[in-house]
Write an enzyme that holds these catalytic residues in place. Structure first.
Site, PDB file in Angstrom:
ATOM      1  CG  ASP A  11      -2.203  -0.992   1.411  1.00 44.57           C
ATOM      2  OD1 ASP A  11      -2.317  -1.390   0.240  1.00 44.57           O
ATOM      3  OD2 ASP A  11      -2.754  -1.260   1.779  1.00 44.57           O
ATOM      4  CG  ASP A 130     -12.186  -3.541  -1.487  1.00 44.09           C
ATOM      5  OD1 ASP A 130     -11.035  -4.360  -2.000  1.00 44.09           O
ATOM      6  OD2 ASP A 130     -12.226  -2.736  -2.181  1.00 44.09           O
TER       7      ASP A 130
END
Lengths: 252, 199
Positions: A11, A130
């Site tokens: 990330d 997601d």
């Protein structure tokens, strides 16, 4: 025979690697170029970088980060996070990404996937999903904006549509399992595998090689993990040795 | 070290190919100018994308003739992924569109029963190569040496004839093994003809 892939995920926020749980409590976890180099050396089959920057300045920095990582990295790199237009995706590809992950923008405007695929080729387009579990027996719904937004879209139906829209791969994150380190949502993987022949990258919940074996047997083609690699608890090579020992084909 | 000229196909992952040759110490140029390509010694035809689009783009710029001539003269050429496929006669991906016709083969799609696109590492000879493709050549055509790999049956991983080397996989994304493939293409091309060695 095609090998199962082990993929560390970085990330990135403003040019630095960060880590958190369920997209919250981010803390600095190092330099992306150093970490990418280490992961390749330790047997990573591919790298996923997610830009979690919330600002326009952060997005610009992400392009620089992609360029810098590309110079040292000789394995594939998929970049996602905040990709809203074909132009942004193409800028990432030109900077050195091999594939681009599109998430929320595709939910709001699915034609972005078709347009992107026709311009850069399906194999460069990854649909990032997601998925959050609904009450028992009701399947999963797609969530966005770090899980704060419930779209009401059925995750399985969304995957089934993806193939016809020109997508080349699915990055499937279980919102429930993400950060828990209790294993991937294998039930979700099984259901998704039923409706597509596209490659699936399983994400969310990995703690050890057994979790990865379970995900691959449930229908994933690749397994993604972040935290277990960040803190040097294990390496992609060590994981792959265990996968091989259980009869799964991996790149030696 | 060698001068490498990469044909800028517009979008393909040219940044990865560029970086891979730079890591080998090469001096690298990215261009779509047919004049510059015709004067280049080591030419790379990379490729990600669609067969028909790729051919249209080469024809529009006149690069199609430059590439065919380059290969006729046995000057070093490397075709990667779609780059290999464009050298063929045609492809099921874009029916009715003629390829460059250097390789006497048709490109076909993987069987519907197998994971498509093929995304990932597959065995080639003694190593592993990274593939990202939905289409492939099914067998090694006459007049070419080659290596096969397997994904729903055998398919062509690479082809070689003289100084032309074409691979379905991405050497630029295949780690240290892939870097070795790029280096051998350069080294073999130099050895194959000391009289016109290009340094």
């Amino acid at each position: 025979m095609l090998c199962s892939r082990v993929i560390p995920c970085l990330d990135i926020d403003n040019g630095r690697v960060v880590k958190g749980v369920k997209f919250a409590n981010m803390r600095d976890a190092g330099d992306p170029v150093e970490q990418a180099t280490r992961y390749e050396r330790e047997g990573a089959d591919e790298l996923v970088m997610l830009d979690v920057s919330a600002t326009i300045g952060g997005r610009e920095t992400a392009l620089d980060t992609v360029r810098a990582v590309r110079r040292v990295l000789s394995i594939p790199m998929c970049v996602g996070g905040g990709v809203r237009t074909p132009e942004h995706a193409i800028a990432l590809l030109r900077a050195g990404a091999d594939k681009v992950g599109v998430n929320s923008a595709a939910l709001e405007n699915p034609s972005i996937l078709t347009e992107l695929a026709s311009r850069v080729g399906a194999q460069c387009v990854v649909l990032s999903i997601d998925a959050a579990r609904l009450a028992e027996g009701n399947g999963w719904q797609v969530v966005s904006r770090a899980g704060t937004h419930q779209t009401g879209v059925d995750a399985i139906a969304w995957v089934a549509r993806a193939e016809s829209m020109g997508v080349g791969e699915i990055l499937l994150t279980s919102f429930d399992q993400d950060g828990t380190r209790t294993g991937y949502d294998t039930q979700l993987l099984r259901e998704v595998r039923r409706v597509t022949t596209l490659p699936i990258i399983a994400s969310g919940g990995a703690d050890n090689a057994q979790h990865m074996i379970d995900a691959l047997r449930a229908g994933a083609d690749a397994v993604l993990a972040a935290s277990i690699f960040h803190d040097n608890e294990t390496t992609p090579d060590a994981i792959k040795e265990e996968l091989a020992a259980s009869g799964i084909e991996v790149r030696a | 070290m060698s001068d490498i000229t990469i044909i800028d196909t517009g979008i393909a992952n040219t940044a990865s190919v560029f970086a891979a040759f730079e890591r080998l110490g090469c001096s690298v140029t990215l261009t779509r100018d047919p004049q510059r390509v015709s004067e280049a010694s080591f030419v790379v035809l990379p490729g990600v994308g669609q067969f028909g689009e790729g051919m249209r783009s080469l024809r529009a710029s006149g690069l199609d003739r430059v590439i065919v001539e380059h290969i006729k003269q046995d000057r070093p050429l490397l075709g990667i992924c779609l780059g290999l496929q464009l050298l063929c006669v045609g492809s099921a991906e874009s029916p009715g569109i003629e390829g460059l016709g250097v390789i006497d083969a048709m490109v076909t799609r993987f069987p519907a029963t197998i994971r498509t696109p093929q995304h990932g590492w597959n065995r080639v000879g003694n190593g592993y190569a990274y593939f990202s493709n939905s289409y492939r050549v099914g067998s090694i055509p006459d007049g070419w040496d080659g290596e096969l790999s397997e994904h729903g049956g055998v398919f062509v991983a690479s082809l070689r004839r003289g100084r032309t080397y074409a691979c379905q996989f991405h050497p630029e994304l295949s780690g240290a093994w892939g870097a070795g493939v790029l280096r051998s293409w350069i080294d073999n091309a130099k050895e194959a003809s000391p009289c016109c060695a290009v340094e």
